[in-house]
Design an enzyme around this catalytic site. Structure first.
Site, PDB file in Angstrom:
ATOM      1  N   ASP A  40     -15.257  22.705 117.834  1.00 16.72           N
ATOM      2  CA  ASP A  40     -13.990  23.132 118.301  1.00 16.72           C
ATOM      3  C   ASP A  40     -14.033  24.519 118.819  1.00 16.72           C
ATOM      4  O   ASP A  40     -13.369  24.544 119.975  1.00 16.72           O
ATOM      5  CB  ASP A  40     -13.126  23.509 117.145  1.00 16.72           C
ATOM      6  CG  ASP A  40     -12.650  22.222 116.263  1.00 16.72           C
ATOM      7  OD1 ASP A  40     -11.563  22.156 115.929  1.00 16.72           O
ATOM      8  OD2 ASP A  40     -13.389  21.624 115.629  1.00 16.72           O
ATOM      9  N   GLU A  53      -5.946  27.569 120.164  1.00 15.23           N
ATOM     10  CA  GLU A  53      -5.884  27.345 118.882  1.00 15.23           C
ATOM     11  C   GLU A  53      -7.036  28.305 117.832  1.00 15.23           C
ATOM     12  O   GLU A  53      -6.766  28.876 116.713  1.00 15.23           O
ATOM     13  CB  GLU A  53      -5.944  25.870 118.268  1.00 15.23           C
ATOM     14  CG  GLU A  53      -6.048  25.906 116.619  1.00 15.23           C
ATOM     15  CD  GLU A  53      -6.398  24.489 116.249  1.00 15.23           C
ATOM     16  OE1 GLU A  53      -6.456  23.687 116.993  1.00 15.23           O
ATOM     17  OE2 GLU A  53      -6.208  24.158 114.886  1.00 15.23           O
ATOM     18  N   ASP A  77      -6.080  23.070 122.782  1.00  8.06           N
ATOM     19  CA  ASP A  77      -6.710  22.606 121.678  1.00  8.06           C
ATOM     20  C   ASP A  77      -7.852  21.860 121.611  1.00  8.06           C
ATOM     21  O   ASP A  77      -7.813  20.851 122.037  1.00  8.06           O
ATOM     22  CB  ASP A  77      -5.452  21.817 121.048  1.00  8.06           C
ATOM     23  CG  ASP A  77      -5.771  21.427 119.582  1.00  8.06           C
ATOM     24  OD1 ASP A  77      -6.757  21.466 119.135  1.00  8.06           O
ATOM     25  OD2 ASP A  77      -4.807  21.072 118.815  1.00  8.06           O
ATOM     26  N   ILE A  94     -10.012  20.613 119.846  1.00 13.94           N
ATOM     27  CA  ILE A  94     -10.142  19.511 119.181  1.00 13.94           C
ATOM     28  C   ILE A  94      -8.926  19.355 118.473  1.00 13.94           C
ATOM     29  O   ILE A  94      -8.660  20.126 117.436  1.00 13.94           O
ATOM     30  CB  ILE A  94     -11.244  19.289 118.154  1.00 13.94           C
ATOM     31  CG1 ILE A  94     -12.747  19.429 118.961  1.00 13.94           C
ATOM     32  CG2 ILE A  94     -11.333  18.183 117.368  1.00 13.94           C
ATOM     33  CD1 ILE A  94     -13.978  19.209 118.089  1.00 13.94           C
ATOM     34  N   ASP A  95      -8.112  18.476 119.095  1.00 12.76           N
ATOM     35  CA  ASP A  95      -6.854  18.048 118.000  1.00 12.76           C
ATOM     36  C   ASP A  95      -6.990  16.943 117.390  1.00 12.76           C
ATOM     37  O   ASP A  95      -7.423  15.893 117.703  1.00 12.76           O
ATOM     38  CB  ASP A  95      -5.898  17.810 119.235  1.00 12.76           C
ATOM     39  CG  ASP A  95      -4.237  17.612 118.585  1.00 12.76           C
ATOM     40  OD1 ASP A  95      -3.949  18.387 117.354  1.00 12.76           O
ATOM     41  OD2 ASP A  95      -3.547  16.584 118.806  1.00 12.76           O
ATOM     42  N   THR A 152      -8.781  17.578 114.149  1.00 14.13           N
ATOM     43  CA  THR A 152     -10.161  17.665 113.699  1.00 14.13           C
ATOM     44  C   THR A 152     -10.426  16.831 112.349  1.00 14.13           C
ATOM     45  O   THR A 152     -11.700  16.260 112.365  1.00 14.13           O
ATOM     46  CB  THR A 152     -10.345  19.400 113.282  1.00 14.13           C
ATOM     47  OG1 THR A 152      -9.874  20.053 114.465  1.00 14.13           O
ATOM     48  CG2 THR A 152     -11.696  19.844 112.877  1.00 14.13           C
ATOM     49  N   ASP A 211      -0.230  21.784 120.199  1.00 15.23           N
ATOM     50  CA  ASP A 211      -0.088  20.392 119.496  1.00 15.23           C
ATOM     51  C   ASP A 211       0.717  19.590 120.122  1.00 15.23           C
ATOM     52  O   ASP A 211       0.951  18.313 119.923  1.00 15.23           O
ATOM     53  CB  ASP A 211       0.155  20.447 117.864  1.00 15.23           C
ATOM     54  CG  ASP A 211      -1.199  20.798 117.373  1.00 15.23           C
ATOM     55  OD1 ASP A 211      -2.345  20.458 117.571  1.00 15.23           O
ATOM     56  OD2 ASP A 211      -0.942  21.509 116.079  1.00 15.23           O
TER      57      ASP A 211
HETATM   58  N1  LIG Z   1       1.256  20.919 107.382  1.00 15.57           N
HETATM   59  C1  LIG Z   1       1.207  20.343 108.853  1.00 15.57           C
HETATM   60  N2  LIG Z   1       2.271  19.776 109.262  1.00 15.57           N
HETATM   61  C2  LIG Z   1       2.242  19.191 110.413  1.00 15.57           C
HETATM   62  N3  LIG Z   1       1.298  19.377 111.222  1.00 15.57           N
HETATM   63  C3  LIG Z   1       0.100  19.994 110.696  1.00 15.57           C
HETATM   64  C4  LIG Z   1      -0.129  20.684 109.531  1.00 15.57           C
HETATM   65  N4  LIG Z   1      -1.251  21.140 109.315  1.00 15.57           N
HETATM   66  C5  LIG Z   1      -1.932  20.896 110.442  1.00 15.57           C
HETATM   67  N5  LIG Z   1      -0.937  20.209 111.376  1.00 15.57           N
HETATM   68  C6  LIG Z   1      -1.400  20.082 112.636  1.00 15.57           C
HETATM   69  O1  LIG Z   1      -1.608  18.528 112.930  1.00 15.57           O
HETATM   70  C7  LIG Z   1      -2.482  18.397 114.100  1.00 15.57           C
HETATM   71  C8  LIG Z   1      -3.170  17.284 114.104  1.00 15.57           C
HETATM   72  O2  LIG Z   1      -2.409  16.195 114.368  1.00 15.57           O
HETATM   73  P1  LIG Z   1      -1.804  14.913 113.691  1.00 15.57           P
HETATM   74  O3  LIG Z   1      -1.157  15.572 112.520  1.00 15.57           O
HETATM   75  O4  LIG Z   1      -0.813  14.374 114.790  1.00 15.57           O
HETATM   76  O5  LIG Z   1      -2.830  14.062 113.379  1.00 15.57           O
HETATM   77  S1  LIG Z   1      -3.394  13.697 112.078  1.00 15.57           S
HETATM   78  O6  LIG Z   1      -2.548  14.302 111.016  1.00 15.57           O
HETATM   79  O7  LIG Z   1      -4.770  14.409 112.088  1.00 15.57           O
HETATM   80  O8  LIG Z   1      -3.379  12.250 111.733  1.00 15.57           O
HETATM   81  C9  LIG Z   1      -3.507  19.474 113.583  1.00 15.57           C
HETATM   82  O9  LIG Z   1      -4.018  19.738 114.485  1.00 15.57           O
HETATM   83  P2  LIG Z   1      -5.604  20.295 114.699  1.00 15.57           P
HETATM   84  O10 LIG Z   1      -5.778  21.415 113.965  1.00 15.57           O
HETATM   85  O11 LIG Z   1      -6.044  20.740 116.163  1.00 15.57           O
HETATM   86  O12 LIG Z   1      -6.489  19.183 114.240  1.00 15.57           O
HETATM   87  C10 LIG Z   1      -2.832  20.608 113.041  1.00 15.57           C
HETATM   88  O13 LIG Z   1      -2.241  21.488 114.427  1.00 15.57           O
HETATM   89 MG   LIG Z   2      -3.997  20.382 117.115  1.00 18.20          MG
HETATM   90 MG   LIG Z   3      -7.406  21.596 117.102  1.00 18.95          MG
HETATM   91 MG   LIG Z   4      -7.040  22.846 113.821  1.00 20.00          MG
END
Ligand SMILES: Nc1ncnc2c1ncn2[C@@H]1O[C@H](COP(=O)(O)OS(=O)(=O)O)[C@@H](OP(=O)(O)O)[C@H]1O
Ligand SMILES: [Mg+2]
Ligand SMILES: [Mg+2]
Ligand SMILES: [Mg+2]
Length: 370
Positions: A67, A90, A162, A164-165, A167, A308
Site C-alpha cells: 500500500d 488513503e 487508493d 490497494i483497495d 487490502t 473507495d
Molecule cells: N466499516 C466499514 N464499512 C464500509 N466500508 C469499510 C469499512 N471499513 C473499511 N471499509 C472500506 O472498504 C474497503 C474495501 O472494499 P469493499 O468493502 O468493497 O471490499 S471487501 O469488504 O474487502 O470485500 C476498504 O478499502 P481498503 O482500506 O482500501 O481496503 C475500506 O476503505
Molecule cells: Mg479502499
Molecule cells: Mg486501500
Molecule cells: Mg485501507
C-alpha cells in the site's frame, strides 16, 4: 499575412487540436501508466510478502508495504506531471517515520524505486519521473506518501489514490484494486482501476488475469489487459429479473449481507451474490459480470471514503449505469475525504436502478420498523 487568411488558419489549427486531443488525454495516459506500474508492484509484493510487512492501522484495518510503496510511486508520478494538483490518498507516512529501525521503510523505498526505474513502455514519458535512473531518496518517497494528506473539497482539481483497495482481499490472495481518479470541482473526470487478479474475461475464470478499467467523462469506459495495450469499450448489458445477479463486499462488516438478502428476495433474484473485495466490483458491473452492485450500511455510521468510490462510480456511469447512495442521492465527492451523509451504494443499469432503489427502501424501511 492577410487578416482573413490568418483567421481561417487560426480556426483550422484550433479545431485540429481539439479533434486530435480529447479533454484529459495527458491525465488519462499518466494515470494508466501509474496504475499499471502499481499493479506490477503490488503483485510482486504479494508473491514475497512476509508477516511483519503488514501493520494494523488505528481503525484496525490492515496496511502493507505494498500500500505504502504504491501510493509513493503514484504520487511521485502525479507530482512530476501535475505539480500543482493536490492529492487525497488513503495512506500517510506517520507510522513509517516513527518506525524503530528501518526494516519497513527500506522495503518500501526498494519497492517504489524498482517500480519507478522499470523501463518505459508504450505511452510512458520520462517527464513523469519514471524510467532508468529515476530513483528517489527515502525522504522524497515519504514526502510523496504524505502528499496524499489533502483534505479534499468542492473547488479545483484533485486526485484520489487508493493504492490497494480491498487490502483484506489482497492478503487473502483474492481480488484487490489499484484505484486512481481525477476530480475537477468535485466531479470525477478520470477514473482508472487496475485489478491484477481479475480474470480478463469473466466467462474464462481460469484464463488470463489482470485488467485495467479506464473511464473519462463523456469518453466512455474501456478495459485494457494488464499484459498489453488494446482497449475494448464496455457497455452494460440489459438484464432480465431471472438473469439479474448482484455484486457485494466479501466483508459483512463493510456491507450488510442480511439487508442485501432481503433486497434480493424483493427483486425476485434467484442467482447467488458474487462476493468480491474492492472496486473491482465496479469494473465487473461496467462489463456486465453482474447486474447491480449493492453496498448496504451496517448501521455503525461508517463514512465512506472518496477514494473507495470516485473512480468506480465513473466507470459505471460511462458504461451506461447510474450510481447513488442507498437513499437514491448522488454521491457527493466535494465534502472532504469522506462522502459525508451518503450511506451505502446502489449501482445498476439505467433500466433497473429505480426498481432496485425501491426494493432497497422497502428492505431498509422494513428493517427500521422491525
Ligand atoms: N466499516 C466499514 N464499512 C464500509 N466500508 C469499510 C469499512 N471499513 C473499511 N471499509 C472500506 O472498504 C474497503 C474495501 O472494499 P469493499 O468493502 O468493497 O471490499 S471487501 O469488504 O474487502 O470485500 C476498504 O478499502 P481498503 O482500506 O482500501 O481496503 C475500506 O476503505
Ligand atoms: Mg479502499
Ligand atoms: Mg486501500
Ligand atoms: Mg485501507
Amino acid at each position: 499575412m492577410h487578416n482573413r487568411l490568418r483567421l481561417i488558419l487560426g480556426i483550422i489549427s484550433r479545431s485540429s487540436t481539439t479533434m486530435s486531443t480529447p479533454p484529459f488525454a495527458s491525465e488519462r495516459q499518466l494515470a494508466i501508466s501509474a496504475v499499471r506500474r502499481a499493479c506490477v508492484l503490488t503483485s510482486s509484493v504479494f508473491n514475497k510478502l512476509v508477516k511483519n510487512e503488514t501493520l494494523t492501522k488505528g481503525d484496525k484495518s490492515p496496511v502493507t508495504v505494498g500500500d505504502y510503496a504504491a501510493q509513493a510511486l503514484i504520487s511521485v508520478m502525479l507530482t512530476h506531471a501535475f505539480p500543482a494538483d493536490p492529492i487525497v490518498g488513503e495512506e500517510d507516512a506517520a507510522e513509517l517515520r516513527a518506525e524503530e529501525g528501518k526494516t519497513l521503510r527500506e522495503r518500501i523505498i526498494e519497492l517504489a524505486n524498482q517500480a519507478l526505474v522499470s523501463p518505459l513502455v508504450e505511452g510512458d514519458k520520462v517527464e513523469w519521473g519514471i524510467g532508468p535512473g529515476q530513483t528517489k531518496t527515502s525522504a522524497e518517497l515519504l514526502d510523496a506518501i504524505d502528499r496524499g494528506n489533502y483534505n479534499g473539497g468542492r473547488i479545483g482539481r484533485m486526485w484520489t489514490i487508493d493504492p490497494i483497495d480491498g487490502t483484506k482481499g489482497f492478503l487473502r490472495g483474492e481480488q484487490f484494486a489499484v484505484c486512481l481518479s481525477l476530480l475537477v470541482d468535485a466531479q470525477v473526470q478520470v477514473g482508472i482501476i487496475g485489478c491484477p487478479n481479475l480474470p480478463f474475461d469473466a466467462s474464462k475464470p481460469e484464463g488470463e488475469r489482470g485488467c485495467i478499467f479506464v473511464a473519462v467523462r463523456g469518453q466512455g469506459c474501456h478495459q485494457i489487459p494488464l499484459s498489453s495495450y488494446t482497449e475494448t469499450r464496455l457497455t452494460m448489458p440489459t438484464f432480465t429479473p431471472s438473469s439479474l445477479n448482484f455484486l457485494e463486499s466479501v466483508e459483512a462488516l463493510h456491507s450488510s449481507h442480511s439487508t442485501t438478502d432481503t433486497i434480493s428476495s424483493i427483486l425476485g433474484i434467484t442467482r447467488p451474490p458474487v462476493r468480491m473485495d474492492s472496486q473491482a466490483k465496479y469494473g465487473c458491473l461496467a462489463r456486465g459480470d453482474g447486474g447491480l452492485y449493492l453496498r448496504m450500511p451496517t448501521g455503525v455510521g461508517y463514512r465512506e471514503k472518496i477514494w473507495d468510490h470516485a473512480p468506480g462510480a465513473l466507470l459505471v456511469e460511462e458504461a451506461g449505469g447510474i450510481v447513488t447512495d442507498s437513499r437514491g442521492l448522488p454521491l457527493d465527492f466535494g465534502l472532504g475525504r469522506t462522502l459525508g451523509e451518503n450511506f451505502g451504494v446502489v449501482a445498476a443499469g439505467k433500466a433497473v436502478h429505480a426498481a432496485v432503489l425501491d426494493a432497497v427502501q422497502q428492505a431498509t424501511g422494513a428493517k427500521a420498523k422491525a
